[in-house]
Design a protein around this motif. Sequence first.
Motif, PDB file in Angstrom:
ATOM      1  N   MET A   1      48.329 -14.007  13.726  1.00  0.00           N
ATOM      2  CA  MET A   1      47.514 -14.133  12.520  1.00  0.00           C
ATOM      3  C   MET A   1      46.712 -12.839  12.333  1.00  0.00           C
ATOM      4  O   MET A   1      47.296 -11.793  12.196  1.00  0.00           O
ATOM      5  N   PHE A   2      45.381 -12.908  12.301  1.00  0.00           N
ATOM      6  CA  PHE A   2      44.529 -11.733  12.147  1.00  0.00           C
ATOM      7  C   PHE A   2      43.770 -11.483  13.443  1.00  0.00           C
ATOM      8  O   PHE A   2      43.374 -12.415  14.136  1.00  0.00           O
ATOM      9  N   GLU A   3      43.561 -10.219  13.734  1.00  0.00           N
ATOM     10  CA  GLU A   3      42.704  -9.890  14.867  1.00  0.00           C
ATOM     11  C   GLU A   3      41.261 -10.065  14.444  1.00  0.00           C
ATOM     12  O   GLU A   3      40.917  -9.909  13.264  1.00  0.00           O
ATOM     13  N   LEU A   4      40.397 -10.368  15.382  1.00  0.00           N
ATOM     14  CA  LEU A   4      38.991 -10.602  15.082  1.00  0.00           C
ATOM     15  C   LEU A   4      38.341  -9.350  14.497  1.00  0.00           C
ATOM     16  O   LEU A   4      37.570  -9.437  13.529  1.00  0.00           O
ATOM     17  N   ALA A   5      38.659  -8.188  15.012  1.00  0.00           N
ATOM     18  CA  ALA A   5      38.071  -6.943  14.513  1.00  0.00           C
ATOM     19  C   ALA A   5      38.470  -6.699  13.052  1.00  0.00           C
ATOM     20  O   ALA A   5      37.642  -6.292  12.232  1.00  0.00           O
ATOM     21  N   SER A   6      39.727  -6.963  12.721  1.00  0.00           N
ATOM     22  CA  SER A   6      40.187  -6.783  11.340  1.00  0.00           C
ATOM     23  C   SER A   6      39.502  -7.762  10.402  1.00  0.00           C
ATOM     24  O   SER A   6      39.100  -7.395   9.287  1.00  0.00           O
ATOM     25  N   LEU A   7      39.364  -8.989  10.832  1.00  0.00           N
ATOM     26  CA  LEU A   7      38.708  -9.993  10.011  1.00  0.00           C
ATOM     27  C   LEU A   7      37.240  -9.652   9.773  1.00  0.00           C
ATOM     28  O   LEU A   7      36.742  -9.752   8.648  1.00  0.00           O
ATOM     29  N   LEU A   8      36.540  -9.219  10.817  1.00  0.00           N
ATOM     30  CA  LEU A   8      35.128  -8.846  10.676  1.00  0.00           C
ATOM     31  C   LEU A   8      34.965  -7.626   9.777  1.00  0.00           C
ATOM     32  O   LEU A   8      34.035  -7.565   8.967  1.00  0.00           O
ATOM     33  N   THR A   9      35.865  -6.670   9.879  1.00  0.00           N
ATOM     34  CA  THR A   9      35.819  -5.493   9.005  1.00  0.00           C
ATOM     35  C   THR A   9      36.033  -5.899   7.554  1.00  0.00           C
ATOM     36  O   THR A   9      35.317  -5.452   6.653  1.00  0.00           O
ATOM     37  N   TYR A  10      37.009  -6.762   7.320  1.00  0.00           N
ATOM     38  CA  TYR A  10      37.286  -7.245   5.964  1.00  0.00           C
ATOM     39  C   TYR A  10      36.070  -7.973   5.391  1.00  0.00           C
ATOM     40  O   TYR A  10      35.671  -7.711   4.246  1.00  0.00           O
ATOM     41  N   VAL A  11      35.469  -8.858   6.146  1.00  0.00           N
ATOM     42  CA  VAL A  11      34.300  -9.610   5.680  1.00  0.00           C
ATOM     43  C   VAL A  11      33.143  -8.660   5.380  1.00  0.00           C
ATOM     44  O   VAL A  11      32.448  -8.805   4.369  1.00  0.00           O
ATOM     45  N   ALA A  12      32.924  -7.666   6.221  1.00  0.00           N
ATOM     46  CA  ALA A  12      31.846  -6.700   5.999  1.00  0.00           C
ATOM     47  C   ALA A  12      32.071  -5.912   4.707  1.00  0.00           C
ATOM     48  O   ALA A  12      31.134  -5.694   3.933  1.00  0.00           O
ATOM     49  N   VAL A  13      33.303  -5.503   4.441  1.00  0.00           N
ATOM     50  CA  VAL A  13      33.610  -4.753   3.225  1.00  0.00           C
ATOM     51  C   VAL A  13      33.429  -5.633   1.988  1.00  0.00           C
ATOM     52  O   VAL A  13      32.850  -5.204   0.984  1.00  0.00           O
ATOM     53  N   VAL A  14      33.883  -6.873   2.058  1.00  0.00           N
ATOM     54  CA  VAL A  14      33.742  -7.777   0.920  1.00  0.00           C
ATOM     55  C   VAL A  14      32.272  -8.032   0.612  1.00  0.00           C
ATOM     56  O   VAL A  14      31.844  -7.991  -0.546  1.00  0.00           O
TER      57      VAL A  14
END
Length: 73
Positions: free
Chosen positions: A1-14
């Motif tokens: 699925m998604f890595e935690l680091a990628s998900l956190l980066t995406y949420v921060a950008v959004v």
Amino acid sequence: MFELASLLTYVAVVIGLFLIPGPSVLLVLTRTLQGERKVGIATGLGGGNRRPDSYAVRGTGFVGDLDDLGGGV
């Protein structure tokens, strides 16, 4: 699925993009600071210049005004 680091980066950008004011907010804020509260309220309700909003929606910026000035691109 998604890595935690990628998900956190995406949420921060959004969240960052969500918090940045758009052209409408900047227009109302500028008109309020230049005039008074009544001017800001009138601008927010549609009594001001609506062109910056339409530029933002079309993504054209100032180019649209060149035709009005007689110097089309």
